[in-house]
Design a protein around this motif. Structure first.
Motif, mmCIF file in Angstrom:
data_model
loop_
_atom_site.group_PDB
_atom_site.id
_atom_site.type_symbol
_atom_site.label_atom_id
_atom_site.label_comp_id
_atom_site.label_asym_id
_atom_site.label_seq_id
_atom_site.Cartn_x
_atom_site.Cartn_y
_atom_site.Cartn_z
ATOM 1 N N CYS A 189 0.351 -1.113 0.085
ATOM 2 C CA CYS A 189 0.111 0.060 0.106
ATOM 3 C C CYS A 189 0.996 1.523 -0.053
ATOM 4 C CB CYS A 189 -0.507 -0.368 1.017
ATOM 5 S SG CYS A 189 -2.649 -1.156 1.245
ATOM 6 N N VAL A 194 -1.394 3.578 -1.476
ATOM 7 C CA VAL A 194 -2.753 2.865 -1.199
ATOM 8 C C VAL A 194 -3.652 3.683 -0.056
ATOM 9 C CG1 VAL A 194 -4.421 0.933 -1.416
ATOM 10 C CG2 VAL A 194 -2.607 1.480 -3.149
ATOM 11 N N TYR A 196 -5.977 3.454 2.636
ATOM 12 C CA TYR A 196 -6.372 1.841 3.331
ATOM 13 C C TYR A 196 -6.653 2.278 5.102
ATOM 14 C CZ TYR A 196 -1.458 0.966 5.948
ATOM 15 O OH TYR A 196 -0.126 1.315 6.131
ATOM 16 N N LEU A 219 -6.027 -7.015 -2.458
ATOM 17 C CA LEU A 219 -6.175 -5.769 -2.218
ATOM 18 C C LEU A 219 -6.197 -4.551 -3.605
ATOM 19 C CD1 LEU A 219 -4.395 -3.349 -0.129
ATOM 20 C CD2 LEU A 219 -2.455 -4.181 -1.312
ATOM 21 N N PHE A 223 -8.915 -1.703 -4.743
ATOM 22 C CA PHE A 223 -7.667 -0.064 -4.820
ATOM 23 C C PHE A 223 -8.315 0.369 -6.401
ATOM 24 C CE2 PHE A 223 -4.137 1.961 -6.855
ATOM 25 C CZ PHE A 223 -4.357 3.201 -6.078
#
Length: 351
Positions: A189, A194, A196, A219, A223
């Motif tokens: 991430c 990303v 999160y 994941l 995303f």
């Protein structure tokens, strides 16, 4: 040219982009990795049989072993076959024997003077090989052991014949632990920028059952679909019920009449596009936690297991949905009773 490389990297699937390439990069299984590392350094690598659930690092481990042994000379020294495709006896008699009958190029380890010239044959999905092919492989392993090391990879070790198992050193790859998976997901991430939250990553792990490949796929999919990783986004991306949906279903099962409960559950299933099997899986923890007599809990769990079994055989979802609602309707009667023995007798007679 740099721009093209960047765009190619961005388009790459994350499961390949973040696949470990070195033994030291592998997640978990530290005892197995350290054992294999010592065998390689000592020039005593045996035939290997790696087994365990999908996504636990078996193939990545073997590819890392090949890279450590041969560096950039993989094409000359490594034969990789997927036994789910190349699974017949002809492959053993022709392709594997032709490759195994010649010596590999010299490779070097800490004890380079005593290291043999060997090749590596990787048989992925080996449990899909026919019994005849496995039987033919027994003699090939023994005959060419001076030239070749075999690495068999499978999910179900009981599908590998005992004669092959006895010729290999076996290593079991268990499902990955939560803190290890979540830690790696956090690294991805941060690398991919990303957004999160911790609950979202926990939801990914819960849905994957320790499968790292599945975790990374969920994941990336979440995303790309929603732009950030939250619990609701993960559930919607994978088609799993939201917690609020399960609460509504549980409340309806215990409090509504048969007709009203069926209508409400079917509406939720239709609007959310849910599968009854996923609903059963998420209802199970609630049934275990509810403050109900033990006899009622046993009855519900037994009925839910029967419904799940019938679903696996391809029965009608609408009929099995009604069966689930009916089981809760029967169970509602003795819930108010304090006498569990009487409840058990009632449920047994109703069943």
């Amino acid at each position: 040219m740099p721009e093209n490389n960047s765009s190619s990297s961005d388009a790459k699937m994350w499961i390949e982009k973040y696949r470990p390439h070195e033994l030291t990069d592998l997640l978990s299984h530290t005892e197995i990795i350290s054992t294999i590392q010592r065998l390689i350094d000592g020039g005593k690598l045996p035939h290997l049989l790696l087994y365990g659930p999908p996504g636990t690092g078996k193939t990545s481990t073997v590819l890392a072993i090949a890279k450590k042994l041969f560096g950039n000379r993989l094409t000359q020294n490594v034969l990789e076959l997927n036994a789910s495709d190349d699974r017949g006896i002809d492959v053993i008699r022709n392709e594997i024997k032709d490759f195994a009958s010649t010596k590999g190029l010299k490779f070097f380890t800490a004890q380079k003077d005593t290291t043999p010239d060997i090749k590596l044959i990787i048989l992925d999905e080996a449990d899909q090989m026919t019994k005849d092919a496995q039987a033919a492989l027994r003699r090939t392993i023994e005959k060419y052991s001076k030239n070749v090391r075999f690495c068999l990879i499978c999910n179900y070790v009981n599908k590998i014949i005992p004669a092959l198992q006895s010729r290999c050193t076996r290593f079991r790859f268990s499902p990955l632990k939560k803190h290890e998976v979540v830690s790696r997901l956090e690294e991805i991430c941060k690398e991919e920028n990303v957004i999160y939250n911790q609950v979202g990553l926990d939801a990914i792990y819960r849905l994957s059952n320790g499968d790292m490949r599945k975790c990374v796929n969920i994941l990336q999919s979440t995303f790309m679909s929603f732009g950030q990783i939250t619990e609701d986004n993960v559930h919607m991306c994978t088609g799993n019920p939201l917690k609020e949906d399960i609460r509504l279903i549980i409340n309806s099962l215990f409090n509504d009449s048969l007709a009203d409960a069926y209508k409400k559950v079917m509406n939720i299933k239709t609007e959310r596009g849910l599968a009854l099997q996923d609903i059963l899986r998420d209802i199970h923890p609630y049934v275990m936690k509810l403050n109900i007599p033990i006899a009622v809990r046993i009855y519900l769990l037994e009925k839910m297991s029967d419904i799940e079994y019938r679903l696996s055989l391809g029965t009608s979802e609408s009929l099995q949905t009604m069966a689930l609602i009916s089981a809760f309707q029967i169970a509602k009667e003795p819930v108010s009773s304090k006498n569990e023995e009487a409840a058990l007798k009632l449920l047994t007679s109703e069943a």
